[in-house]
Design a protein around this motif. Structure first.
Motif, PDB file in Angstrom:
ATOM      1  N   TRP A  89     -68.148  47.568  -4.034  1.00 60.72           N
ATOM      2  CA  TRP A  89     -67.379  48.175  -5.115  1.00 60.72           C
ATOM      3  C   TRP A  89     -66.518  49.334  -4.630  1.00 60.72           C
ATOM      4  O   TRP A  89     -66.875  50.064  -3.704  1.00 60.72           O
ATOM      5  CB  TRP A  89     -68.287  48.676  -6.213  1.00 60.72           C
ATOM      6  CG  TRP A  89     -68.775  47.598  -7.142  1.00 60.72           C
ATOM      7  CD1 TRP A  89     -68.442  46.281  -7.118  1.00 60.72           C
ATOM      8  CD2 TRP A  89     -69.684  47.773  -8.223  1.00 60.72           C
ATOM      9  NE1 TRP A  89     -69.101  45.618  -8.125  1.00 60.72           N
ATOM     10  CE2 TRP A  89     -69.864  46.510  -8.815  1.00 60.72           C
ATOM     11  CE3 TRP A  89     -70.360  48.864  -8.740  1.00 60.72           C
ATOM     12  CZ2 TRP A  89     -70.700  46.319  -9.919  1.00 60.72           C
ATOM     13  CZ3 TRP A  89     -71.186  48.666  -9.832  1.00 60.72           C
ATOM     14  CH2 TRP A  89     -71.350  47.411 -10.415  1.00 60.72           C
ATOM     15  N   ASP A  93     -63.713  49.088  -9.383  1.00 58.96           N
ATOM     16  CA  ASP A  93     -64.813  48.164  -9.659  1.00 58.96           C
ATOM     17  C   ASP A  93     -65.951  48.880 -10.384  1.00 58.96           C
ATOM     18  O   ASP A  93     -66.522  48.369 -11.349  1.00 58.96           O
ATOM     19  CB  ASP A  93     -65.349  47.548  -8.362  1.00 58.96           C
ATOM     20  CG  ASP A  93     -64.299  46.758  -7.615  1.00 58.96           C
ATOM     21  OD1 ASP A  93     -63.505  46.043  -8.260  1.00 58.96           O
ATOM     22  OD2 ASP A  93     -64.263  46.870  -6.381  1.00 58.96           O
ATOM     23  N   GLU A  96     -65.007  49.541 -13.909  1.00 58.70           N
ATOM     24  CA  GLU A  96     -64.969  48.287 -14.659  1.00 58.70           C
ATOM     25  C   GLU A  96     -66.368  47.826 -15.073  1.00 58.70           C
ATOM     26  O   GLU A  96     -66.551  47.248 -16.144  1.00 58.70           O
ATOM     27  CB  GLU A  96     -64.285  47.210 -13.817  1.00 58.70           C
ATOM     28  CG  GLU A  96     -64.164  45.878 -14.514  1.00 58.70           C
ATOM     29  CD  GLU A  96     -63.450  44.835 -13.669  1.00 58.70           C
ATOM     30  OE1 GLU A  96     -62.990  43.847 -14.248  1.00 58.70           O
ATOM     31  OE2 GLU A  96     -63.347  45.011 -12.429  1.00 58.70           O
ATOM     32  N   ARG A 122     -59.219  45.421 -17.162  1.00 64.31           N
ATOM     33  CA  ARG A 122     -58.629  45.377 -15.826  1.00 64.31           C
ATOM     34  C   ARG A 122     -57.221  44.836 -15.981  1.00 64.31           C
ATOM     35  O   ARG A 122     -57.021  43.678 -16.349  1.00 64.31           O
ATOM     36  CB  ARG A 122     -59.481  44.488 -14.908  1.00 64.31           C
ATOM     37  CG  ARG A 122     -59.121  44.558 -13.450  1.00 64.31           C
ATOM     38  CD  ARG A 122     -59.587  45.888 -12.844  1.00 64.31           C
ATOM     39  NE  ARG A 122     -59.335  45.985 -11.436  1.00 64.31           N
ATOM     40  CZ  ARG A 122     -60.273  46.102 -10.504  1.00 64.31           C
ATOM     41  NH1 ARG A 122     -61.543  46.143 -10.828  1.00 64.31           N
ATOM     42  NH2 ARG A 122     -59.945  46.204  -9.245  1.00 64.31           N
ATOM     43  N   SER A 124     -54.805  44.900 -13.521  1.00 64.39           N
ATOM     44  CA  SER A 124     -54.425  44.238 -12.277  1.00 64.39           C
ATOM     45  C   SER A 124     -55.472  44.619 -11.235  1.00 64.39           C
ATOM     46  O   SER A 124     -56.394  45.377 -11.521  1.00 64.39           O
ATOM     47  CB  SER A 124     -53.027  44.681 -11.810  1.00 64.39           C
ATOM     48  OG  SER A 124     -53.067  46.013 -11.331  1.00 64.39           O
ATOM     49  N   GLU A 125     -55.295  44.124 -10.039  1.00 58.41           N
ATOM     50  CA  GLU A 125     -56.227  44.467  -8.960  1.00 58.41           C
ATOM     51  C   GLU A 125     -56.265  45.975  -8.721  1.00 58.41           C
ATOM     52  O   GLU A 125     -57.300  46.531  -8.355  1.00 58.41           O
ATOM     53  CB  GLU A 125     -55.811  43.751  -7.671  1.00 58.41           C
ATOM     54  CG  GLU A 125     -56.763  43.993  -6.524  1.00 58.41           C
ATOM     55  CD  GLU A 125     -56.320  43.280  -5.251  1.00 58.41           C
ATOM     56  OE1 GLU A 125     -56.609  43.813  -4.165  1.00 58.41           O
ATOM     57  OE2 GLU A 125     -55.707  42.199  -5.348  1.00 58.41           O
ATOM     58  N   ASP A 126     -55.151  46.652  -8.987  1.00 59.36           N
ATOM     59  CA  ASP A 126     -55.030  48.079  -8.695  1.00 59.36           C
ATOM     60  C   ASP A 126     -54.944  48.972  -9.921  1.00 59.36           C
ATOM     61  O   ASP A 126     -54.593  50.148  -9.810  1.00 59.36           O
ATOM     62  CB  ASP A 126     -53.796  48.331  -7.822  1.00 59.36           C
ATOM     63  CG  ASP A 126     -53.948  47.708  -6.445  1.00 59.36           C
ATOM     64  OD1 ASP A 126     -55.063  47.739  -5.903  1.00 59.36           O
ATOM     65  OD2 ASP A 126     -52.948  47.186  -5.924  1.00 59.36           O
ATOM     66  N   GLU A 127     -55.267  48.431 -11.107  1.00 60.98           N
ATOM     67  CA  GLU A 127     -55.125  49.257 -12.300  1.00 60.98           C
ATOM     68  C   GLU A 127     -56.060  48.784 -13.412  1.00 60.98           C
ATOM     69  O   GLU A 127     -56.285  47.591 -13.588  1.00 60.98           O
ATOM     70  CB  GLU A 127     -53.676  49.200 -12.782  1.00 60.98           C
ATOM     71  CG  GLU A 127     -53.358  50.132 -13.903  1.00 60.98           C
ATOM     72  CD  GLU A 127     -51.866  50.173 -14.214  1.00 60.98           C
ATOM     73  OE1 GLU A 127     -51.461  51.121 -14.897  1.00 60.98           O
ATOM     74  OE2 GLU A 127     -51.113  49.268 -13.780  1.00 60.98           O
ATOM     75  N   ARG A 177     -55.251  54.022 -11.759  1.00 61.20           N
ATOM     76  CA  ARG A 177     -54.600  53.057 -10.847  1.00 61.20           C
ATOM     77  C   ARG A 177     -54.672  53.555  -9.411  1.00 61.20           C
ATOM     78  O   ARG A 177     -54.652  54.748  -9.133  1.00 61.20           O
ATOM     79  CB  ARG A 177     -53.169  52.776 -11.255  1.00 61.20           C
ATOM     80  CG  ARG A 177     -52.218  53.886 -11.096  1.00 61.20           C
ATOM     81  CD  ARG A 177     -50.835  53.529 -11.673  1.00 61.20           C
ATOM     82  NE  ARG A 177     -50.071  54.723 -11.810  1.00 61.20           N
ATOM     83  CZ  ARG A 177     -49.371  55.268 -10.828  1.00 61.20           C
ATOM     84  NH1 ARG A 177     -49.307  54.682  -9.640  1.00 61.20           N
ATOM     85  NH2 ARG A 177     -48.723  56.384 -11.007  1.00 61.20           N
ATOM     86  N   ARG A 178     -54.770  52.579  -8.522  1.00 62.27           N
ATOM     87  CA  ARG A 178     -54.767  52.856  -7.082  1.00 62.27           C
ATOM     88  C   ARG A 178     -53.314  53.003  -6.659  1.00 62.27           C
ATOM     89  O   ARG A 178     -52.472  52.169  -6.978  1.00 62.27           O
ATOM     90  CB  ARG A 178     -55.426  51.705  -6.333  1.00 62.27           C
ATOM     91  CG  ARG A 178     -55.548  51.956  -4.830  1.00 62.27           C
ATOM     92  CD  ARG A 178     -56.365  50.871  -4.126  1.00 62.27           C
ATOM     93  NE  ARG A 178     -57.758  50.908  -4.533  1.00 62.27           N
ATOM     94  CZ  ARG A 178     -58.353  49.997  -5.324  1.00 62.27           C
ATOM     95  NH1 ARG A 178     -57.684  48.971  -5.762  1.00 62.27           N
ATOM     96  NH2 ARG A 178     -59.617  50.110  -5.633  1.00 62.27           N
TER      97      ARG A 178
END
Length: 183
Positions: A89, A93, A96, A122, A124-127, A177-178
């Motif tokens: 994680w 993650d 989430e 979630r 997106s993968e980054d947000e 967000r990343r």
């Protein structure tokens, strides 16, 4: 509110200031400086009184104190729930899965305890977006916990946290967000 939070507030005050500050704080709101039992549940009003008086004593807004305290809580919370965490994680993650892992466990073990319900989407993968709604009106604590989780995963400098809080603190929408390398 769960006694663990009171116990950690005591330690936070003692760490940031000293034991006598904790004693003065509790006495000023009509409570005993005796330890709170981490297995018990206490009225939310006691936490409101402590946070309100602590912010007054520190000369900072209650929301700022809540946020700092939220950041402080994270290492202990992660330690308490380490069996529920997955080694792969990241910050996103963890956020989430908080509702369906840690909060579910708290509700199962302590039926009288009611952590806030987090609705996490979630994007997106980054947000992701967290919707925090609680009559406790401690949304700033949630924002601090998000910041603390990013620090725990050593991603604080790569995670943007944008909270939108209602005036009464009952509703908070936290976009996390990343950041990309270009940001």
């Amino acid at each position: 509110m769960h006694g663990t939070i009171f116990t950690l507030l005591k330690r936070y005050v003692q760490t940031q200031y000293d034991h006598s500050t904790w004693v003065r704080l509790t006495e000023s709101v009509g409570l005993s400086a005796a330890d709170f039992d981490h297995k018990s549940v206490y009225p939310d009003e006691q936490m409101y009184a402590l946070v309100g008086k602590a912010s007054e004593m520190a000369g900072i807004p209650a929301s700022e104190l809540q946020e700092k305290f939220g950041e402080y809580l994270v290492p202990d919370l992660m330690y308490m729930y380490q069996k529920l965490l997955q080694p792969e994680w990241t910050t996103l993650d963890m956020l989430e899965h908080t509702e369906n892992t840690m909060h579910r466990k708290v509700r199962q073990e302590h039926a009288e305890n009611t952590p806030p319900v987090l609705e996490v989407t979630r994007l997106s993968e980054d947000e992701l977006e967290i919707k925090y709604v609680s009559e406790r009106r401690m949304g700033a604590l949630a924002v601090g916990i998000v910041r603390g989780v990013a620090a725990y995963y050593d991603e604080a400098d790569r995670i943007a946290i944008d909270p939108e809080t209602s005036e009464d603190g009952q509703r908070v929408y936290i976009r996390v967000r990343r950041l990309t390398a270009a940001e």
